[in-house]
Write a protein that holds these residues in place. Structure first.
Motif, PDB file in Angstrom:
ATOM      1  N   UNK A  82       0.823  -1.204   0.000  1.00  0.00           N
ATOM      2  CA  UNK A  82       0.000   0.000   0.000  1.00  0.00           C
ATOM      3  C   UNK A  82       0.863   1.263   0.000  1.00  0.00           C
ATOM      4  N   UNK A  83       0.200   2.372  -0.232  1.00  0.00           N
ATOM      5  CA  UNK A  83       0.889   3.643  -0.343  1.00  0.00           C
ATOM      6  C   UNK A  83       1.486   4.073   0.992  1.00  0.00           C
ATOM      7  N   UNK A  84       2.697   4.562   0.953  1.00  0.00           N
ATOM      8  CA  UNK A  84       3.281   5.169   2.143  1.00  0.00           C
ATOM      9  C   UNK A  84       3.670   6.590   1.774  1.00  0.00           C
ATOM     10  N   UNK A  85       3.544   7.489   2.757  1.00  0.00           N
ATOM     11  CA  UNK A  85       3.768   8.893   2.430  1.00  0.00           C
ATOM     12  C   UNK A  85       5.242   9.234   2.310  1.00  0.00           C
ATOM     13  N   UNK A  86       6.086   8.339   2.773  1.00  0.00           N
ATOM     14  CA  UNK A  86       7.515   8.635   2.655  1.00  0.00           C
ATOM     15  C   UNK A  86       8.310   7.345   2.448  1.00  0.00           C
ATOM     16  N   UNK A  87       9.550   7.531   2.012  1.00  0.00           N
ATOM     17  CA  UNK A  87      10.377   6.379   1.695  1.00  0.00           C
ATOM     18  C   UNK A  87      10.758   5.623   2.960  1.00  0.00           C
ATOM     19  N   UNK A  88      10.923   4.314   2.821  1.00  0.00           N
ATOM     20  CA  UNK A  88      11.432   3.559   3.959  1.00  0.00           C
ATOM     21  C   UNK A  88      12.892   3.240   3.694  1.00  0.00           C
ATOM     22  N   UNK A  89      13.664   3.355   4.733  1.00  0.00           N
ATOM     23  CA  UNK A  89      15.109   3.238   4.607  1.00  0.00           C
ATOM     24  C   UNK A  89      15.569   1.918   5.224  1.00  0.00           C
ATOM     25  N   UNK A  90      16.446   1.223   4.541  1.00  0.00           N
ATOM     26  CA  UNK A  90      17.019   0.030   5.167  1.00  0.00           C
ATOM     27  C   UNK A  90      18.517   0.041   4.952  1.00  0.00           C
ATOM     28  N   UNK A  91      19.235  -0.345   5.969  1.00  0.00           N
ATOM     29  CA  UNK A  91      20.694  -0.390   5.867  1.00  0.00           C
ATOM     30  C   UNK A  91      21.149  -1.766   6.328  1.00  0.00           C
ATOM     31  N   UNK A  92      22.056  -2.345   5.558  1.00  0.00           N
ATOM     32  CA  UNK A  92      22.591  -3.654   5.939  1.00  0.00           C
ATOM     33  C   UNK A  92      24.100  -3.612   5.956  1.00  0.00           C
ATOM     34  N   UNK A  93      24.663  -4.124   7.010  1.00  0.00           N
ATOM     35  CA  UNK A  93      26.124  -4.239   7.068  1.00  0.00           C
ATOM     36  C   UNK A  93      26.494  -5.691   6.866  1.00  0.00           C
ATOM     37  N   UNK A  94      27.588  -5.898   6.127  1.00  0.00           N
ATOM     38  CA  UNK A  94      28.008  -7.268   5.895  1.00  0.00           C
ATOM     39  C   UNK A  94      29.477  -7.416   6.199  1.00  0.00           C
ATOM     40  N   UNK A  95      29.810  -8.488   6.874  1.00  0.00           N
ATOM     41  CA  UNK A  95      31.200  -8.829   7.077  1.00  0.00           C
ATOM     42  C   UNK A  95      31.807  -9.211   5.748  1.00  0.00           C
ATOM     43  N   UNK A  96      32.979  -8.689   5.471  1.00  0.00           N
ATOM     44  CA  UNK A  96      33.624  -9.063   4.224  1.00  0.00           C
ATOM     45  C   UNK A  96      34.555 -10.219   4.439  1.00  0.00           C
ATOM     46  N   UNK A  97      35.828  -9.957   4.263  1.00  0.00           N
ATOM     47  CA  UNK A  97      36.804 -11.033   4.265  1.00  0.00           C
ATOM     48  C   UNK A  97      36.834 -11.785   5.589  1.00  0.00           C
ATOM     49  N   UNK A  98      36.710 -11.095   6.682  1.00  0.00           N
ATOM     50  CA  UNK A  98      36.779 -11.808   7.955  1.00  0.00           C
ATOM     51  C   UNK A  98      35.446 -11.705   8.671  1.00  0.00           C
ATOM     52  N   UNK A  99      35.086 -12.768   9.345  1.00  0.00           N
ATOM     53  CA  UNK A  99      33.830 -12.763  10.090  1.00  0.00           C
ATOM     54  C   UNK A  99      34.108 -12.140  11.457  1.00  0.00           C
TER      55      UNK A  99
END
Lengths: 236, 266, 380
Positions: A82-99
């Motif tokens: 459904x319609x939302x009046x504003x954008x929703x923001x999502x941020x994801x962090x990912x471990x790269x070479x080392x966990x």
């Protein structure tokens, strides 16, 4: 929740991840302390997203971290439902070479960053859309021996904030101001409007006795990042 | 339950007024009433149930296990959180869980060394939290529940000797006697920022309109880490004056002791 | 009223920018380029993109890290980051019975079983496209499976090189100093190694690869393969040891009813300070390249062409290193080759598609692959 992932090749299930002995031996072979700090900013390196940035920072003085982050911004793109009046923001962090960091901690940092950027991005300009930001921690190395023990993610928070700001600008998404943050002894404070407004405060270590000092230090650090970003944008 | 835009605007204006007018007539530093009952789970070492005035409810159970602390350097307190109606890997649950684990991390004033049994063995405490219902950010409520649960936790009494490094011996416990752990865990406070005003313990409607919020940890008269800012809504979130941070920390420092006495008397 | 009279329908030719046209009609734009003896990426037909290879040097100093090998491969805009990690598995004593069985068989059967002498890598491929925690795409799964199978069958890693020869950490009670003794140091130390061998269990390293791809612009298998090959070449396995206290540690496991079973724990610890390079079968190191085959279709760009040339042979061209959307979308005949510089072919996949793949084209692609492999090898 012991479901086998059949879609990825994860190897035999009874294999144990390798465990390393604690580095108890005195590693005196690392006295090569070149105290040079370097800041490399780059944007637009990834083709199939709306905006991207590469932030490579080596800072032996303040944060004592050497870190490289690849950030990509996808959006604003239409969301389902459904319609939302504003954008929703999502941020994801990912471990790269080392966990290095566990996923719970990364999620906490992600939602902190969402909180910070909720107050910076002009979300109401993008109704019914989603802005998805991905940060890939290519590598992250602690430069000093003392801070090596505490596996602390707060030191790289200012880098994440700068990296996201740069990627957002690269994607052409409207922001109120260039958001940056500074780090001082476990405190991370993020500012906009030349340090007149705080948009985020994160503290993981120690007591809260010298808040004024931390505030001033973080302000100058944040200003430094801001100058770096503005010069980078102007050079482009 | 959600307010209309006009209602929100009215609420925002009244909260930003000087002095701020809260919908339920509370003072800026006044909490909502809570009801705590402890030690109600017979199979746990410690437990508590907390009900807030707005119907938010949370149950905490504390269990202990003996581990050999010479083999691993894992944290001796581990928190597991479950919020009814939320997936365990949802950002809200994971964020809160990570925060609570950091709150209970060993540090000055809250030493995990108190859990040490012998030279070799320690108690490891598992805290299971179930948030049955919550209308706004439950961090503060959970920390109150954790405090009461840990405060009333009793563990078996050790009868074997403390020094067991030379002699291989498993710790032995008394059959009946229990020892009160009396571990005072840090308290977490939620402080909302609206305009130039600070209000403590915001309810659901106040959360909807506040500019920003701070999570503050307090222990033994002092503010300590972790401290975080967070936004409780998407539409009103914006930056705030740095001096408000200082004011907020001071506000908590002044009023937290009263909360502590209230919790201890229960 | 005036407007009606003056309304002349003005037919303007639609002009699209290149990127848009590539989306709408990939065939048209490709054919237009090809008619100029160029490709959409302004490369010539048998030109590959340049590959630059680096690894995260800093990680090598970081001993406490579980990363054993890394590679960053840049090819055009595409960036591929590969990291190798490992885990340890206890193999049941199959080897002895297997060897006996192995002597009995011969010929085809023996060759078929040769595969079991080799180990492989378990790759997890992630292609960044902003989808968050979605399940892996078909492409990611396919590439992962193909990498695993091809590494296994190429004989790059023999099982022997993955064996864990672990030592024992002995702590001197008086000085409280500990030292680690490894089997190969047998003659140097006078410690009863025999005793150590007694406990030697059949442990094996399992290699895992995490391959992350940024800005995908074309087919990825050959880039992933090359990146993985480079990463394996700088992989260093840690030396492992077991604490003397844990050597004879056994736990009793009670399973169903009264049967008790002694299970030996393997609390194996890896040495943070010493690492030995992974022994690869050097002659089996190979590099991948891909080719597309396109029929030149002059009709599409020049409508009068057919009238001028009545001969029916369509010219077929070989394009090296498929990239960009228009090439990938339109080309459905392809060749994928894994070889080393001497033409020691490890894998070749030919997809016929709509174009005719002649012997010449096959030969040309193989010779190009050899040149490419030679070039790539020099970068390792």
């Amino acid at each position: 929740m012991n479901v086998q992932d059949r879609r990825r090749l994860l190897g035999p299930s009874n294999a144990k991840p390798i465990v390393f002995s604690a580095a108890t031996d005195i590693q005196s072979s690392e006295p090569k302390k070149d105290e040079s700090s370097s800041f490399i900013l780059n944007s637009g390196l990834i083709e199939n997203c709306n905006g991207s940035s590469l932030v490579e920072i080596r800072d032996p003085k303040v944060t004592q971290h050497q870190t490289s982050l690849i950030t990509s911004v996808y959006g604003p793109r239409a969301t389902k439902g459904s319609f939302t009046s504003q954008a929703s923001l999502s941020i994801q962090l990912k471990n790269g070479s080392s966990e290095k960091y566990n996923t719970t901690e990364l999620k906490e940092v992600s939602s902190f960053l969402v909180n910070v950027f909720n107050s910076v991005i002009n979300l109401s300009r993008y109704p019914k859309s989603g802005i998805d930001i991905f940060i890939y921690i290519l590598y992250d190395k602690v430069l000093s021996e003392e801070s090596k023990k505490s596996n602390n993610i707060s030191a790289i928070l200012p880098y994440c904030i700068s990296a996201i700001t740069l990627a957002l600008i690269n994607a052409g998404i409207e922001v109120d101001d260039i958001a940056t943050a500074g780090y001082y002894k476990g405190d991370v404070i993020s500012f906009i409007k030349n340090g007149e407004e705080v948009i985020g405060y994160w503290k993981d270590e120690g007591n809260c006795e010298s808040f004024d000092v931390a505030l001033e230090h973080c302000k100058t650090e944040a200003q430094k990042f801001k100058n770096l970003i503005t010069t980078h944008i102007l050079e482009e | 339950m959600t307010l209309s835009i006009a209602e929100k605007s009215y609420l925002y204006d009244s909260l930003t007024a000087s002095p701020s007018i809260r919908p339920d007539g509370r003072k800026p530093h006044q909490f909502r009433p809570i009801e705590v009952s402890t030690d109600f789970l017979p199979s746990s070492n410690g437990s508590s149930r907390i009900i807030s005035g707005d119907g938010s409810e949370c149950i905490v159970s504390v269990k202990a296990k003996v581990i050999d602390h010479t083999l691993s350097d894992e944290e001796l307190i581990q928190v597991d959180l479950d919020i009814a109606g939320e997936r365990t890997d949802s950002p809200q649950v994971e964020t809160l869980m990570s925060l609570l684990n950091k709150v209970l991390k060993s540090g000055p004033g809250f030493e995990h060394s108190r859990l040490q049994l012998t030279e070799r063995y320690s108690f490891k405490i598992f805290i299971d939290i179930l948030v049955i219902s919550s209308n706004c950010n439950p961090a503060s409520l959970i920390s109150f529940a954790m405090f009461s649960a840990l405060n009333t936790t009793t563990l078996p009494k050790l009868i074997s000797s403390f020094d067991d490094l030379k002699v291989e011996e498993l710790p032995m416990f008394d059959d009946y006697d229990l020892v009160n752990l009396k571990l005072k865990s840090p308290l977490v406070f939620l402080l909302a920022i609206v305009g130039n005003n600070l209000i403590v313990d915001p309810d659901a409607n106040e959360s909807e309109v506040c500019d920003n919020a701070i999570i503050v940890t307090w222990l033994d008269g002092k503010i300590r880490s972790p401290i975080r800012t967070l936004t409780l809504n998407n539409s009103y979130s914006k930056g705030f004056d740095p001096t408000l941070l200082q004011k907020g920390l001071k506000l908590i420092e002044e009023n937290a002791a009263a909360v502590l006495t209230a919790l201890e008397s229960s | 009223m005036n407007s009606i009279e003056n309304s002349v329908i003005d037919v303007k030719p639609l002009v699209f920018p290149k990127d848009v046209l590539a989306r709408i009609s990939p065939d048209l734009i490709l054919q237009r380029y090809l008619s100029l003896n160029l490709r959409p990426s302004i490369r010539s037909f048998d030109e590959f993109r340049d590959i630059s290879v680096s690894n995260i040097d800093d990680i090598e100093n970081e001993f406490a890290d579980n990363v054993l090998g890394t590679n960053i491969l840049k090819c055009g805009k595409t960036i591929i980051i590969t990291t190798i990690t490992a885990s340890i598995i206890k193999e049941e004593n199959q080897d002895e019975t297997f060897e006996r069985y192995y002597e009995d068989i011969s010929g085809v059967e023996r060759r078929r079983n040769k595969v079991s002498e080799y180990g492989s890598v378990y790759p997890v491929v992630e292609i960044e496209r902003g989808r968050g925690n979605a399940p892996p795409s078909d492409e990611e799964m396919n590439i992962g499976q193909k990498l695993h199978d091809n590494i296994l069958h190429s004989g790059l890693i023999s099982k022997k090189s993955l064996k864990v020869d672990y030592g024992v950490r002995i702590t001197d009670l008086e000085t409280n100093k500990s030292k680690i003794i490894y089997p190969e140091e047998d003659e140097i130390n006078d410690v009863p190694i025999l005793q150590l061998n007694h406990y030697q269990k059949n442990l094996k390293y399992v290699l895992h690869a995490k391959i992350t791809v940024f800005s995908r612009t074309g087919p990825l298998f050959d880039l992933c393969w090359n990146s993985l090959t480079y990463a394996l070449q700088n992989t260093k396995l840690p030396k492992a040891f077991i604490d003397e206290k844990a050597v004879s540690l056994k736990t009793i496991i009670r399973s169903r009813g009264k049967t008790t079973e002694l299970r030996e724990n393997f609390n194996i610890i890896c040495d943070t300070n010493t690492r030995v390079p992974l022994q690869l079968n050097k002659e089996n190191i190979a590099y991948a390249s891909n080719y597309g085959i396109v029929d030149l279709d002059y009709d599409l760009i020049d409508t009068e062409y057919e009238e001028k040339n009545n001969d029916n042979d369509k010219k077929t061209v070989l394009l090296a290193d498929i990239n960009t959307e228009s090439e990938e979308e339109y080309i459905n005949s392809s060749i994928s080759i894994i070889t080393n510089k001497y033409g020691n072919l490890k894998n070749i996949i030919v997809l016929g598609g709509t174009s005719k793949i002649s012997m010449e084209i096959l030969k040309k692609s193989i010779s190009l692959s050899k040149i490419r492999a030679h070039d790539l090898e020099s970068k390792a």
